[in-house]
Design a protein around this motif. Structure first.
Motif, short mmCIF file in Angstrom:
data_model
loop_
_atom_site.label_atom_id
_atom_site.label_comp_id
_atom_site.label_asym_id
_atom_site.label_seq_id
_atom_site.Cartn_x
_atom_site.Cartn_y
_atom_site.Cartn_z
N UNK A 1 9.53 17.15 22.94
CA UNK A 1 8.79 16.65 22.10
C UNK A 1 8.56 15.60 21.25
N UNK A 2 7.84 14.91 21.15
CA UNK A 2 7.98 13.05 20.85
C UNK A 2 7.59 13.13 19.72
N UNK A 3 7.93 12.73 18.45
CA UNK A 3 7.66 12.07 17.81
C UNK A 3 7.20 11.00 17.29
N UNK A 4 6.06 11.07 16.11
CA UNK A 4 5.37 9.90 15.53
C UNK A 4 6.77 9.32 14.89
N UNK A 5 6.66 7.55 15.21
CA UNK A 5 7.44 7.08 14.71
C UNK A 5 6.81 6.92 12.82
N UNK A 6 8.69 6.41 12.82
CA UNK A 6 8.94 6.54 10.83
C UNK A 6 9.25 5.60 10.38
N UNK A 7 9.70 5.71 9.07
CA UNK A 7 10.82 4.69 8.66
C UNK A 7 11.71 5.24 7.87
N UNK A 8 12.74 6.26 8.12
CA UNK A 8 13.71 7.41 7.51
C UNK A 8 14.75 7.86 8.23
N UNK A 9 15.25 7.60 8.54
CA UNK A 9 15.98 8.21 9.79
C UNK A 9 16.69 9.69 9.43
N UNK A 10 17.35 9.80 8.08
CA UNK A 10 17.57 10.91 7.66
C UNK A 10 16.42 11.97 7.73
N UNK A 11 14.90 11.44 7.65
CA UNK A 11 13.94 12.54 7.57
C UNK A 11 13.83 13.02 8.79
N UNK A 12 14.30 12.24 9.78
CA UNK A 12 14.15 12.80 11.10
C UNK A 12 14.43 14.01 11.56
N UNK A 13 16.29 13.45 10.78
CA UNK A 13 17.41 13.79 11.59
C UNK A 13 16.98 15.86 11.44
N UNK A 14 16.52 15.50 9.09
CA UNK A 14 16.66 17.09 8.49
C UNK A 14 15.52 17.89 9.21
N UNK A 15 14.14 16.58 9.90
CA UNK A 15 13.60 18.00 10.18
C UNK A 15 13.72 18.78 11.56
N UNK A 16 14.49 17.62 12.41
CA UNK A 16 15.01 18.36 13.67
C UNK A 16 16.13 19.28 13.56
N UNK A 17 17.25 19.22 12.38
CA UNK A 17 17.48 20.59 12.24
C UNK A 17 16.92 21.61 11.90
N UNK A 18 15.98 21.86 11.42
CA UNK A 18 15.29 22.96 10.83
C UNK A 18 14.56 23.60 12.14
#
Length: 308
Positions: free
Chosen positions: A177-194
């Motif tokens: 999976x390649x994600x769109x860029x973002x500016x919130x590392x917490x949001x990215x990690x929370x999404x991945x943990x789902x």
């Protein structure tokens, strides 16, 4: 009882950042073909370089530049944008040219052309043709949006990713999976943990905005529909002072990701992908400095102080 991980000290944080950067990828557009020699001077041989299919480019343009990138010693990963492909014959011809040129990996993207140019409204329809398997592509990336997609709801997105994982298991394809860029590392990690709750076990390459002026970042973020947090800031000019709280620099994003990953334990985040926003050479040079450890960490700001 949950045991919290100890915070990373600066030496360990830097070590993890350098190690993480060594597996990073970046991108060029079809307008960047003449910049490939400069990239050779900046990036390690074998670096994965994605070739973006920008709105005014053709699939032939993408194929030609990808072949140039591959021949320069990189691992080219051309975008295959479903909604811009006229028919299955065109798809198969492009895949054949790419594979004959030694390219082994593709990034499948749905795209936003409406209506589609042909029968492919999304990447699942490309996979359903069997064309990637028949052409011999064993590695595929699929795009994802951790902060949500403006046109597709989360239930449909999780379901589609599950079907793509099933395709990969059925065909022996190595899928990431390649994600769109973002500016919130917490949001990215929370999404991945789902991923686990949706039965998913795919490696994640986190998209990070490369070094760029803030106005350019904002323009691309709005064009790409990046996150409710950024969009809400853009709706209210008086809120612009709060932009500094987001990880708008690639250094801040890397620091945030390393800290979040360490705090959360096991993670599927295995690599980073740097979006260039028209600054392919600048992004490559910055990335090479990070790989070489040519920076120090400012403990007050989470920013890098680059060595001269």
């Amino acid at each position: 009882m949950t045991t919290l991980a100890a915070p990373l000290d600066s030496d360990e944080l830097k070590r993890r950042i350098v190690e993480f950067a060594r597996g990073a990828s970046t991108e060029v557009s079809t307008r960047d073909e003449d910049l490939v020699p400069a990239l050779v001077k900046s990036l390690p041989a074998g670096t994965t370089v994605y070739v973006a299919h920008t709105p005014r480019a053709t699939l032939d343009d993408v194929v030609s530049v990808a072949l140039r990138v591959e021949s320069a010693g990189f691992r080219a990963s051309p975008h295959i944008v479903a909604r811009r492909i006229e028919n299955e014959r065109v798809l198969r011809a492009a895949l054949r040219r790419l594979r004959d040129g030694g390219i082994e990996q593709l990034l499948l993207v749905a795209g936003d052309r409406d209506p589609p140019a042909g029968p492919f409204s999304g990447t699942l329809k490309i996979l359903d043709t069997g064309a990637t398997v028949e052409a011999g592509f064993e590695r595929l990336g699929v795009a994802r949006h951790p902060e949500g997609h403006r046109a597709v709801g989360p239930t449909a997105l999780w379901s589609a990713l599950g079907r793509k994982q099933a395709f990969a298991l059925r065909t022996g394809t190595k899928l990431h999976v390649v994600t769109q860029f973002g500016f919130d590392p917490r949001a990215v990690c929370a999404w991945e943990r789902r991923f686990g709750e949706h039965g998913l076990d795919l490696p994640v390459h986190v998209g990070i905005a490369g070094p760029a002026p803030l106005p350019r970042l904002i323009r691309f973020a709005m064009q790409c529909g990046v996150g409710a947090s950024m969009q809400s800031l853009m709706r209210n000019v008086s809120a612009m002072s709060r932009v500094a709280r987001l990880a708008t620099g690639p250094d801040e994003m890397l620091v945030g990701l390393m800290r979040e990953s360490a705090a959360g334990g096991a993670t599927r985040v295995v690599a980073s992908h740097f979006y260039a926003f028209g600054g392919a050479v600048e992004t490559a040079r910055w990335l090479r400095d990070v790989i070489d450890g040519a920076f120090e960490l400012d403990p007050e700001t989470d920013r890098f102080v680059m060595k001269a």
